[in-house]
Design an enzyme around this catalytic site. Structure first.
Site, mmCIF file in Angstrom:
data_model
loop_
_atom_site.group_PDB
_atom_site.id
_atom_site.type_symbol
_atom_site.label_atom_id
_atom_site.label_comp_id
_atom_site.label_asym_id
_atom_site.label_seq_id
_atom_site.Cartn_x
_atom_site.Cartn_y
_atom_site.Cartn_z
ATOM 1 N N LEU A 1 0.903 -0.980 -0.022
ATOM 2 C CA LEU A 1 0.010 -0.047 -0.047
ATOM 3 C C LEU A 1 0.800 1.461 0.090
ATOM 4 C CD1 LEU A 1 -2.750 1.156 0.036
ATOM 5 C CD2 LEU A 1 -2.755 1.126 2.506
ATOM 6 N N TYR A 2 2.036 1.126 0.518
ATOM 7 C CA TYR A 2 2.942 2.368 0.575
ATOM 8 C C TYR A 2 3.370 2.534 -0.671
ATOM 9 C CZ TYR A 2 7.506 4.747 0.604
ATOM 10 O OH TYR A 2 8.320 5.826 0.417
ATOM 11 N N GLY A 3 3.345 1.501 -1.649
ATOM 12 C CA GLY A 3 3.997 1.814 -3.006
ATOM 13 C C GLY A 3 2.711 2.436 -3.707
ATOM 14 N N THR B 1 0.648 4.514 -2.667
ATOM 15 C CA THR B 1 0.756 6.088 -2.333
ATOM 16 C C THR B 1 1.735 6.791 -3.121
ATOM 17 O OG1 THR B 1 2.381 6.033 -0.466
ATOM 18 C CG2 THR B 1 -0.117 5.589 -0.109
ATOM 19 N N LYS B 2 2.899 6.121 -3.430
ATOM 20 C CA LYS B 2 3.883 6.387 -4.369
ATOM 21 C C LYS B 2 3.711 6.671 -5.836
ATOM 22 C CE LYS B 2 6.629 7.931 -0.648
ATOM 23 N NZ LYS B 2 6.771 9.449 -0.559
#
Length: 233
Positions: A149-151, A153-154
């Protein structure tokens, strides 16, 4: 000092943001940095010897009023704004299938909403100086990994950079996306250890940021992906 360029950096009290601030101050620029930790900002300022050209502003990069207040405080202190750097970010280091959703809202708001709020709050001032917007993304915004999920956002930051460029270029404002690979910063604190292999330093990423900012007038560096040698993805 009155004609020296001015840069506002979110999340500037440590890591990449702090390294960029230190480089710019060393070049005679004036710099405002924001961060949620007052103690960290105070330590950063003290570590640089309380420089005259540094303004520290406690605040949340995902809060509209606080971001707008940071821009206004920078303009009041220095009289102009040439560059904004959306550097604040966070990661939960988990996956959408097995992670804890309790931390997701803060991560998404900081990583995606935060840069958008900074753009909105600063664009009028940047039009006047024909300045630059820098978004600190990530290699994770180009390479999919399982459940990241971090990815996601990026990936949103990658899209935001180009979408923003297409709007603001007609006003003479440049947009640069800096997408680092693995960097030795407090980003990894949530994992308890650094990832294996060679890591870049925050100062090496800061060098890329400053390089983009120092291009001749009329040159718009749009996307810079910086990996350490040995990082395959």
């Amino acid at each position: 000092m009155t004609d020296a360029p001015v840069t506002l950096i979110t999340g500037g009290g440590s890591g990449i943001g702090a390294a960029v601030a230190e480089r710019l101050l060393g070049k005679g620029q004036r710099v405002a940095v924001t961060g949620r930790g007052e103690a960290r900002l105070a330590a950063f300022r003290a570590g640089l010897g309380e420089p005259e050209g540094l303004l520290t502003l406690p605040g949340d990069s995902a809060d509209h009023e606080q971001v707008r207040a940071a821009v206004e405080a920078t303009l009041k202190e220095f009289g102009r704004l040439d560059t904004v750097i959306a550097n604040a970010g966070s990661a939960t280091h988990d996956s959408v299938a097995e992670g804890d959703p309790a931390g997701w809202s803060e991560m998404v708001l900081t990583n995606v909403l935060g840069p958008a709020l900074l753009i909105r709050a600063s664009i009028d001032a940047l039009k006047e100086t024909r300045g630059r917007i820098v978004l600190v993304g990530s290699v994770a915004g180009f390479v999919n990994t399982p459940g990241n999920l971090y990815g996601a956002t990026k990936f949103a930051v990658t899209g935001l950079a180009e979408n923003t460029r297409r709007q603001v270029t007609e006003w003479g404002v440049g947009v640069t996306l800096i997408a680092p690979g693995r960097v030795e910063t407090p980003f990894w604190d949530g994992l308890g250890s650094l990832p294996p292999g060679h890591l870049l330093t925050a100062d090496q990423i800061a060098a890329s940021v400053v390089w983009a900012l120092e291009q001749p007038a009329g040159v718009d560096i749009n996307t810079v992906v910086v990996r350490p040698v040995g990082q395959p993805n």
